[in-house]
Write an enzyme that holds these catalytic residues in place. Structure first.
Site, PDB file in Angstrom:
ATOM      1  N   ILE A  54       0.742  -1.222  -0.141  1.00 15.48           N
ATOM      2  CA  ILE A  54      -0.120  -0.157   0.049  1.00 15.48           C
ATOM      3  C   ILE A  54       1.057   0.991  -0.181  1.00 15.48           C
ATOM      4  O   ILE A  54       1.704   1.387   0.785  1.00 15.48           O
ATOM      5  CB  ILE A  54      -0.797   0.083   1.327  1.00 15.48           C
ATOM      6  N   LYS A  55       0.677   2.062  -1.157  1.00 20.10           N
ATOM      7  CA  LYS A  55       1.640   3.293  -1.183  1.00 20.10           C
ATOM      8  C   LYS A  55       1.030   4.484  -0.678  1.00 20.10           C
ATOM      9  O   LYS A  55      -0.230   4.572  -0.723  1.00 20.10           O
ATOM     10  CB  LYS A  55       1.819   3.355  -2.687  1.00 20.10           C
ATOM     11  N   ILE A  56       1.581   5.206   0.254  1.00 22.16           N
ATOM     12  CA  ILE A  56       1.095   6.126   1.170  1.00 22.16           C
ATOM     13  C   ILE A  56       2.017   7.267   1.177  1.00 22.16           C
ATOM     14  O   ILE A  56       3.216   7.117   1.461  1.00 22.16           O
ATOM     15  CB  ILE A  56       0.882   5.558   2.575  1.00 22.16           C
TER      16      ILE A  56
END
Ligand code: E4P
Length: 231
Positions: A87-89
Site C-alpha cells: 500500500i503506497k502512502i
C-alpha cells in the site's frame, strides 16, 4: 537490487517481463489514469500476469489517515496477496499516522513521495517496509536525488531500520547505475528506461559482426545448432 516496472500498461509489462528479470510492478494514480480503465481491473490484470510472488504497489488517494487506512485495507482485500501487495502512502503527517496503523495490522507499506532524508527517517519509524525517493523529481528541484537516496540508506543502516529504499522517478540509465553501485535495495523504472539500461550501439555492432563472421565461415543462416560437419 530489485528491479520493478513503474507502469500499468499490461502489454508493456508483458513485453518487459519477457526479456528482463523483474521483481514486480509499481503504479501511482497518474500511471493508472493513463490506462483509462477501472483501476481495479487494471491492477487485477497485472497481479494475474505477474503471479502471487511478485510485488505489486498501489497508492491510496485519500488525504486523511483514517481514510487511507480504510482504502489500504480495501485495496488488499480486492487485490489479495497481503504479503506482496504494498500500500503506497504519501509521506505527509496523515500518511505517517496511516503507515503506523497499517503496519501494525501486518500490511505491507511503501512510503512514497519522498524528497528528503528526514521524511524517510519518519517513514521508517512509522513502520514502512519501503521508502520511495523520487530521484529525477529531486534533481529537477535543484537537489541531488542520488545523494538523497544515499543519505536515506545511511540513516537506515546506522539506525538499524528494516525499511528498504525503493528508488523511483528515473529519466536515465546513469541514475539507475549510481544507485546500483550504492547498494540501494530496489528501483522502480519505466519500461523505456529499463530498455535503455542495456542499449549500446557497440553491443549491437559487435553482435552483427559476430553473426557476419560466423556466416562467412559456415554459410548463411548457420549457427552452432546446425553447423556440424555431417549436417
Ligand atoms: C513511484 O512511486 C512514483 O510514483 C513514480 O516513479 C514517479 O515517477 P515520475 O517522476 O516519472 O512521474
Amino acid at each position: 537490487m530489485k528491479l520493478l516496472i513503474d507502469d500499468a500498461n499490461i502489454e508493456r509489462i508483458k513485453h518487459i517481463c519477457e526479456f528482463y528479470p523483474i521483481d514486480g510492478v509499481t503504479t501511482n494514480p497518474s500511471i493508472l489514469a493513463k490506462e483509462g480503465r477501472n483501476p481495479y481491473l487494471v491492477l487485477k490484470e497485472i497481479r494475474e500476469f505477474i503471479g502471487p510472488d511478485a510485488e505489486l504497489h498501489a497508492q491510496v488517494i485519500s488525504l486523511t489517515a483514517e481514510e487511507m487506512v480504510k482504502e489500504g485495507r480495501h485495496m488488499v482485500e480486492i487485490l489479495g496477496e497481503k504479503a506482496k501487495t504494498f500500500i503506497k502512502i504519501p509521506t505527509i503527517p496523515e500518511g505517517l499516522k496511516a503507515m503506523r496503523m497499517l503496519s501494525r495490522e501486518g500490511y505491507k507499506v511503501t512510503a512514497t513521495a519522498i524528497y528528503n532524508p528526514l521524511q524517510a527517517y519518519l517513514a521508517a519509524k512509522s513502520g514502512a517496509d519501503y521508502a520511495a525517493p523520487y530521484i529525477n523529481r529531486i534533481d529537477n528541484l535543484g537537489s541531488n536525488g542520488i545523494q538523497v537516496a544515499r543519505t536515506m540508506q545511511d540513516i537506515f543502516v546506522s539506525s538499524g531500520y528494516k525499511t528498504r529504499i525503493l528508488a523511483a522517478s528515473f529519466k536515465n540509465s546513469l541514475q539507475v547505475q549510481e544507485l546500483c553501485e550504492s547498494g540501494i535495495r530496489a528501483v522502480t523504472v519505466a519500461p523505456d528506461v529499463i530498455e535503455g539500461l542495456i542499449k549500446h550501439p557497440c553491443v549491437d555492432s559487435a553482435d552483427v559482426t559476430f553473426v557476419h563472421d560466423f556466416e562467412n565461415l559456415c554459410g548463411e543462416g548457420k549457427t552452432m545448432l546446425n553447423c556440424e560437419p555431417n549436417k
